[in-house]
Design a protein around this motif. Sequence first.
Motif, PDB file in Angstrom:
ATOM      1  N   GLY A  96       0.813  -1.211   0.000  1.00  0.00           N
ATOM      2  CA  GLY A  96       0.000   0.000   0.000  1.00  0.00           C
ATOM      3  C   GLY A  96       0.850   1.266   0.000  1.00  0.00           C
ATOM      4  N   VAL A  97       1.926   1.253   0.799  1.00  0.00           N
ATOM      5  CA  VAL A  97       2.822   2.421   0.846  1.00  0.00           C
ATOM      6  C   VAL A  97       3.455   2.653  -0.513  1.00  0.00           C
ATOM      7  N   LYS A  98       3.879   1.590  -1.181  1.00  0.00           N
ATOM      8  CA  LYS A  98       4.497   1.759  -2.502  1.00  0.00           C
ATOM      9  C   LYS A  98       3.495   2.303  -3.510  1.00  0.00           C
ATOM     10  N   ALA A  99       2.218   1.969  -3.312  1.00  0.00           N
ATOM     11  CA  ALA A  99       1.182   2.486  -4.217  1.00  0.00           C
ATOM     12  C   ALA A  99       0.803   3.926  -3.907  1.00  0.00           C
ATOM     13  N   GLY A 100       1.250   4.438  -2.736  1.00  0.00           N
ATOM     14  CA  GLY A 100       0.949   5.816  -2.386  1.00  0.00           C
ATOM     15  C   GLY A 100      -0.023   5.999  -1.242  1.00  0.00           C
ATOM     16  N   LEU A 101      -0.443   4.905  -0.602  1.00  0.00           N
ATOM     17  CA  LEU A 101      -1.370   5.019   0.521  1.00  0.00           C
ATOM     18  C   LEU A 101      -0.636   5.417   1.797  1.00  0.00           C
ATOM     19  N   ASP A 102      -1.329   6.123   2.665  1.00  0.00           N
ATOM     20  CA  ASP A 102      -0.798   6.463   3.982  1.00  0.00           C
ATOM     21  C   ASP A 102      -0.934   5.232   4.886  1.00  0.00           C
ATOM     22  N   PRO A 103       0.151   4.799   5.568  1.00  0.00           N
ATOM     23  CA  PRO A 103       0.066   3.573   6.375  1.00  0.00           C
ATOM     24  C   PRO A 103      -0.926   3.671   7.520  1.00  0.00           C
ATOM     25  N   GLU A 136      10.227  -4.645   2.798  1.00  0.00           N
ATOM     26  CA  GLU A 136      10.643  -3.332   2.296  1.00  0.00           C
ATOM     27  C   GLU A 136      11.868  -3.452   1.391  1.00  0.00           C
ATOM     28  N   GLN A 137      12.836  -4.260   1.798  1.00  0.00           N
ATOM     29  CA  GLN A 137      14.048  -4.446   1.000  1.00  0.00           C
ATOM     30  C   GLN A 137      13.713  -5.012  -0.371  1.00  0.00           C
ATOM     31  N   TRP A 138      12.842  -5.989  -0.391  1.00  0.00           N
ATOM     32  CA  TRP A 138      12.450  -6.591  -1.668  1.00  0.00           C
ATOM     33  C   TRP A 138      11.677  -5.596  -2.536  1.00  0.00           C
ATOM     34  N   ALA A 139      10.829  -4.780  -1.889  1.00  0.00           N
ATOM     35  CA  ALA A 139       9.956  -3.867  -2.634  1.00  0.00           C
ATOM     36  C   ALA A 139      10.643  -2.553  -3.004  1.00  0.00           C
ATOM     37  N   GLY A 140      11.757  -2.250  -2.348  1.00  0.00           N
ATOM     38  CA  GLY A 140      12.450  -0.997  -2.628  1.00  0.00           C
ATOM     39  C   GLY A 140      11.697   0.217  -2.127  1.00  0.00           C
ATOM     40  N   VAL A 141      11.030   0.073  -0.978  1.00  0.00           N
ATOM     41  CA  VAL A 141      10.287   1.182  -0.382  1.00  0.00           C
ATOM     42  C   VAL A 141      10.311   1.021   1.130  1.00  0.00           C
ATOM     43  N   GLU A 142      10.152   2.123   1.851  1.00  0.00           N
ATOM     44  CA  GLU A 142      10.149   2.060   3.313  1.00  0.00           C
ATOM     45  C   GLU A 142       8.865   2.679   3.857  1.00  0.00           C
ATOM     46  N   VAL A 143       8.245   1.974   4.810  1.00  0.00           N
ATOM     47  CA  VAL A 143       7.053   2.518   5.470  1.00  0.00           C
ATOM     48  C   VAL A 143       7.481   3.743   6.276  1.00  0.00           C
ATOM     49  N   PRO A 144       6.885   4.920   5.994  1.00  0.00           N
ATOM     50  CA  PRO A 144       7.341   6.138   6.680  1.00  0.00           C
ATOM     51  C   PRO A 144       7.024   6.110   8.170  1.00  0.00           C
ATOM     52  N   THR A 145       7.868   6.782   8.943  1.00  0.00           N
ATOM     53  CA  THR A 145       7.705   6.824  10.397  1.00  0.00           C
ATOM     54  C   THR A 145       6.430   7.583  10.761  1.00  0.00           C
ATOM     55  N   ARG A 146       5.733   7.024  11.717  1.00  0.00           N
ATOM     56  CA  ARG A 146       4.579   7.723  12.311  1.00  0.00           C
ATOM     57  C   ARG A 146       4.743   7.674  13.830  1.00  0.00           C
ATOM     58  N   PRO A 147       4.396   8.754  14.531  1.00  0.00           N
ATOM     59  CA  PRO A 147       4.472   8.706  16.006  1.00  0.00           C
ATOM     60  C   PRO A 147       3.539   7.653  16.561  1.00  0.00           C
ATOM     61  N   HIS A 148       3.965   7.009  17.650  1.00  0.00           N
ATOM     62  CA  HIS A 148       3.132   5.965  18.262  1.00  0.00           C
ATOM     63  C   HIS A 148       1.869   6.565  18.824  1.00  0.00           C
ATOM     64  N   ASN A 149       0.723   5.954  18.449  1.00  0.00           N
ATOM     65  CA  ASN A 149      -0.574   6.401  18.950  1.00  0.00           C
ATOM     66  C   ASN A 149      -1.222   5.245  19.677  1.00  0.00           C
ATOM     67  N   PRO A 150      -1.200   5.247  21.037  1.00  0.00           N
ATOM     68  CA  PRO A 150      -1.749   4.112  21.791  1.00  0.00           C
ATOM     69  C   PRO A 150      -3.229   3.897  21.575  1.00  0.00           C
TER      70      PRO A 150
END
Length: 303
Positions: free
Chosen positions: A193-200, A288-302
């Motif tokens: 989803g991240v590689k397609a442009g979706l927000d995680p 992520e390594q295989w896909a060549g993309v990284e899930v962007p950091t988001r602050p932890h929300n309990p």
Amino acid sequence: MSTPKFGFIGLGTMGEPMARRLVQAGYALTVFDLNEAAVDRLQALGATHAADPKTVADNAEIVFASLPTPDIVQKVALGDAGVIHGDKVRVFVDLSTTGPRTAKAVATGLQSKNVVAVDCPVSGGAAGAEKGTLALMVACPNATYEELLPILKCIGKPLFCGEAPGLGQTMKLVNNLVSVTALAVSCEALVMGVKAGLDPQVMLDVFNAGSARNSATADKLPRAVLPRTFDFGFTTALSLKDTRLCLDEAEAMGVPMPVGSSVRQVLNMTRAAFGDNADFTRITCLIEQWAGVEVPTRPHNPN
């Protein structure tokens, strides 16, 4: 009738908080672990230190164990300085994940000394051990279960699986296979989803509002993947061990598990890439390594 004395062997990530809850509930506890710092922390709360498992069983009627592998459980229970040689022990409660064959072997060995073996693996992770919300999958004689019930409730929710040794272990293995399978496929979906442009975060919100909700989308991914801490509290090596045990039992029973076998491969590759002690949420990093993309950091929300 006087309250029995208790023992606890294995003060690791899961064992220490469980033992601490027993001490804080007022139970007299004798403990053993090779980690002196963990022993010191329990002693500071009022526990007594023993030199080996036998000494624990010399001082406690009911001995708990939370240990990393089947071999260690068998050594602690049945070895030369094991629980089986204790003078006082009458019940051995194994909280480890060992598989049903080890549970049966331990039960058979202890029976020769009139010690009842309780097969009681747990689920819920380090957070559940801290909070006392673990699921406890218990297999033992019904009378023993009734005796242990108030003590087990100090560390979680007991669920009676039956009287035959190994039933609790079988329940734990299939539970863990379902859990890690949900994690693996959720990691794949998140990276896609991240590689397609979706927000995680939006993806998790959708998953958890609909039919894709599972323990990974509701807990593991928001807690350890989106903040990129990868610290859920369960190592890749332990997850791989549990998965192997489950698949071995399935093969012995003639039950095909092609999906589980694929998950085992993913865990093997994650361990090879990041090491035994890497948190199993590192599966995400492998994808992520295989896909060549990284899930962007988001602050932890309990929440």
